[in-house]
Scaffold this motif. Structure first.
Motif, mmCIF file in Angstrom:
data_model
loop_
_atom_site.group_PDB
_atom_site.id
_atom_site.type_symbol
_atom_site.label_atom_id
_atom_site.label_comp_id
_atom_site.label_asym_id
_atom_site.label_seq_id
_atom_site.Cartn_x
_atom_site.Cartn_y
_atom_site.Cartn_z
ATOM 1 N N PRO A 81 66.057 -43.177 44.759
ATOM 2 C CA PRO A 81 66.124 -44.565 45.231
ATOM 3 C C PRO A 81 64.815 -45.346 45.068
ATOM 4 O O PRO A 81 64.812 -46.575 45.146
ATOM 5 N N ALA A 82 63.701 -44.642 44.828
ATOM 6 C CA ALA A 82 62.398 -45.309 44.737
ATOM 7 C C ALA A 82 61.924 -45.523 43.297
ATOM 8 O O ALA A 82 60.894 -46.155 43.074
ATOM 9 N N TYR A 83 62.677 -44.986 42.305
ATOM 10 C CA TYR A 83 62.254 -45.161 40.911
ATOM 11 C C TYR A 83 62.138 -46.638 40.557
ATOM 12 O O TYR A 83 63.009 -47.439 40.865
ATOM 13 N N GLY A 84 61.012 -46.972 39.920
ATOM 14 C CA GLY A 84 60.776 -48.338 39.481
ATOM 15 C C GLY A 84 60.303 -49.265 40.581
ATOM 16 O O GLY A 84 60.072 -50.445 40.343
ATOM 17 N N LYS A 85 60.136 -48.745 41.787
ATOM 18 C CA LYS A 85 59.712 -49.568 42.926
ATOM 19 C C LYS A 85 58.269 -49.254 43.304
ATOM 20 O O LYS A 85 57.765 -48.168 43.044
ATOM 21 N N THR A 86 57.639 -50.224 43.932
ATOM 22 C CA THR A 86 56.296 -50.025 44.449
ATOM 23 C C THR A 86 56.380 -49.227 45.740
ATOM 24 O O THR A 86 57.086 -49.623 46.675
ATOM 25 N N VAL A 87 55.689 -48.106 45.770
ATOM 26 C CA VAL A 87 55.661 -47.234 46.946
ATOM 27 C C VAL A 87 54.306 -47.410 47.630
ATOM 28 O O VAL A 87 53.260 -47.326 46.987
ATOM 29 N N SER A 88 54.364 -47.645 48.916
ATOM 30 C CA SER A 88 53.170 -47.790 49.732
ATOM 31 C C SER A 88 53.107 -46.590 50.671
ATOM 32 O O SER A 88 54.102 -46.241 51.298
ATOM 33 N N VAL A 89 51.942 -45.944 50.761
ATOM 34 C CA VAL A 89 51.783 -44.756 51.600
ATOM 35 C C VAL A 89 50.857 -45.085 52.766
ATOM 36 O O VAL A 89 49.690 -45.418 52.566
ATOM 37 N N GLU A 90 51.397 -44.972 53.973
ATOM 38 C CA GLU A 90 50.654 -45.287 55.198
ATOM 39 C C GLU A 90 50.325 -43.995 55.936
ATOM 40 O O GLU A 90 51.200 -43.156 56.151
ATOM 41 N N LYS A 91 49.049 -43.837 56.331
ATOM 42 C CA LYS A 91 48.599 -42.606 56.991
ATOM 43 C C LYS A 91 48.380 -42.832 58.485
ATOM 44 O O LYS A 91 47.740 -43.807 58.894
ATOM 45 N N PHE A 92 48.910 -41.883 59.271
ATOM 46 C CA PHE A 92 48.745 -41.893 60.718
ATOM 47 C C PHE A 92 48.288 -40.513 61.184
ATOM 48 O O PHE A 92 48.526 -39.520 60.513
ATOM 49 N N ILE A 93 47.668 -40.466 62.343
ATOM 50 C CA ILE A 93 47.379 -39.208 63.032
ATOM 51 C C ILE A 93 48.320 -39.187 64.238
ATOM 52 O O ILE A 93 48.387 -40.155 64.999
#
Length: 149
Positions: A81-93
């Protein structure tokens, strides 16, 4: 004179301490807010938002190479479902996570876990996690819930 010096020292200490807590109080982006709500819905307690650690457009070729193959082959992380889309990765503790008590030899978790939420078009599409350790740990990631298979 002593009172004045004491006030200056106290003001410096308060300023330094408030600077150390900046990531806990920083305003969340829309993606980070969506990710935080997702994490909390999973039952984890957010200790801090660290940052957006990566943004990329996902392709089929990327999923075949490191480091992306480590993330996208974990249980629950379907890249289609994410192919060709901009993926944003958010980091949490977070805490209250299965990896909070992880041990490997002499290395053990500090009782908290790094969680990385991958979003595309404002929706969570994947997630990874990694225990915060007292020593360097080598290897891959776990899925958002601490599973590898």
């Amino acid at each position: 004179m002593r009172k004045r010096l004491l006030c200056i020292i106290l003001l410096l200490v308060v300023t330094i301490l408030s600077g150390c807590r900046a990531t806990e109080n920083q305003e969340l982006t829309e993606n980070a807010e969506i990710a935080k709500l997702y994490i909390e819905k999973e039952g984890y307690i957010v200790l801090s938002y660290e940052s957006n650690v990566s943004t990329y457009v996902l392709t089929k070729d990327m999923v075949k190479t490191l480091p992306y193959s480590m993330y996208w082959t974990l249980p629950g992380n379907d890249p289609k479902p994410a192919y060709g889309k901009t993926v944003s990765v958010e980091k949490f503790i977070v805490k209250n996570h299965p990896l909070d008590n992880y041990k490997s030899g002499n290395a053990k978790s500090k009782g908290k876990t790094e969680v990385y939420v991958h979003l595309a078009n404002g929706e969570v599409v994947a997630g990874t996690s990694f225990p915060v350790m007292n020593e360097q740990l080598s290897g891959g990631y776990w899925n958002i819930n601490g599973k590898t298979n």
